[in-house]
Design an enzyme around this catalytic site. Structure first.
Site, PDB file in Angstrom:
ATOM      1  N   LYS A  59     123.683 -35.857  43.433  1.00 33.73           N
ATOM      2  CA  LYS A  59     122.511 -36.668  43.114  1.00 33.73           C
ATOM      3  C   LYS A  59     121.760 -35.999  41.971  1.00 33.73           C
ATOM      4  O   LYS A  59     121.426 -34.807  42.033  1.00 33.73           O
ATOM      5  CB  LYS A  59     121.581 -36.733  44.322  1.00 33.73           C
ATOM      6  CG  LYS A  59     121.632 -38.046  45.046  1.00 33.73           C
ATOM      7  CD  LYS A  59     120.544 -38.025  46.094  1.00 33.73           C
ATOM      8  CE  LYS A  59     120.450 -39.342  46.784  1.00 33.73           C
ATOM      9  NZ  LYS A  59     119.437 -39.301  47.843  1.00 33.73           N
TER      10      LYS A  59
HETATM   11  C1  E4P Z   1     118.170 -42.206  48.862  1.00 30.23           C
HETATM   12  O1  E4P Z   1     119.226 -41.730  48.510  1.00 30.23           O
HETATM   13  C2  E4P Z   1     117.009 -41.433  49.319  1.00 30.23           C
HETATM   14  O2  E4P Z   1     117.448 -40.332  50.061  1.00 30.23           O
HETATM   15  C3  E4P Z   1     116.130 -42.214  50.258  1.00 30.23           C
HETATM   16  O3  E4P Z   1     116.588 -43.527  50.413  1.00 30.23           O
HETATM   17  C4  E4P Z   1     114.681 -42.086  50.025  1.00 30.23           C
HETATM   18  O4  E4P Z   1     114.016 -42.843  50.999  1.00 30.23           O
HETATM   19  P1  E4P Z   1     112.460 -42.676  51.310  1.00 30.23           P
HETATM   20  O5  E4P Z   1     111.704 -43.390  50.242  1.00 30.23           O
HETATM   21  O6  E4P Z   1     112.288 -43.347  52.641  1.00 30.23           O
HETATM   22  O7  E4P Z   1     112.178 -41.214  51.347  1.00 30.23           O
END
Ligand code: E4P
Length: 219
Positions: A87
């Site tokens: 990521k």
């Molecule tokens: C995606 O890859 C992220 O880890 C995640 O969806 C973030 O979600 P949040 O906004 O609930 O923290």
């Protein structure tokens, strides 16, 4: 449509995997911290364990902020397991790192995407996945799923191979809309996966069937 689970919790990953609908996993630094992982070695071991549980893409996030450091970190993360996807945040340095990692064949998931043009740039740079955060847009009174619709539209105009992961999913409606829009993937917290299974009429129906069956068996 593929379902990923958005968690670093091994029990939740196992439970979702047992349903037979799980295609991959996404984690982020906050989700890792929530599991009480205290150092980099623990993080690497944890990602290894997730990869043993799920034979699909597992996103692990790079935390460096300049492109050279991101690339070095991405190489380390990618070496953990062939299923690891790195990521990379949607920043100027992140974008530079993505195109160089694509040249090396390292898979990337461009994260923290909040505009269709960011998604266009990520695809042009060669991202494997792009993650629009719909729930966080909803939180500031913007409609997160409108962003997904625009990205689906743009990508279909140019036949990009980058897959769209609907991220920051907060409720079943996000998943329903993602499926109707033709998003490739939704990454879903365990609580929402569980909500997708349930329907009150299923529960009422089951109760009645079981009660009537008691008459058949003469109870
Ligand atoms: C995606 O890859 C992220 O880890 C995640 O969806 C973030 O979600 P949040 O906004 O609930 O923290």
């Amino acid at each position: 449509m593929k379902f990923f689970i958005d968690t670093a919790n091994l029990k939740e990953i196992e439970a979702a995997h047992a349903l037979g609908v799980l295609d991959g996993v996404t984690t982020n630094p906050s989700l890792i911290a929530k599991e009480g992982i205290a150092d980099r070695r623990g993080f690497v071991e944890h990602i290894k364990k997730i990869c043993e549980l799920v034979q699909g893409p597992v996103s692990a996030e790079a935390v460096s902020t300049d492109s050279d450091a991101m690339i070095a970190e991405a190489r380390e993360l990618a070496a953990i397991d062939p299923h690891v996807v790195v990521k990379i945040p949607m920043t100027t340095d992140g974008l530079k790192a993505v195109s160089r990692l694509a040249d090396e064949g390292i898979k990337t998931n461009v994260t923290l995407v909040f505009s269709p043009l960011q998604a266009l740039l990520a695809a042009k740079a060669g991202a494997t996945y792009v993650s629009p955060f719909v729930g966080r847009l909803d939180d500031i009174a913007a409609t997160g799923m409108d962003l997904v619709a625009q990205i689906v539209d743009i990508y279909s105009n140019y036949l990009f191979e980058t897959e769209i992961i609907v991220a920051s999913v907060r409720n079943p409606l996000h998943v329903l809309e993602a499926a109707r829009m033709g998003a490739d993937i939704a990454t879903i917290p365990y609580k929402v996966i569980d909500q997708l299974v349930r329907h009150p009429l299923t529960d009422i129906g089951m109760e009645k069937f079981l009660k009537d069956w008691e008459k058949v068996e003469g109870k």
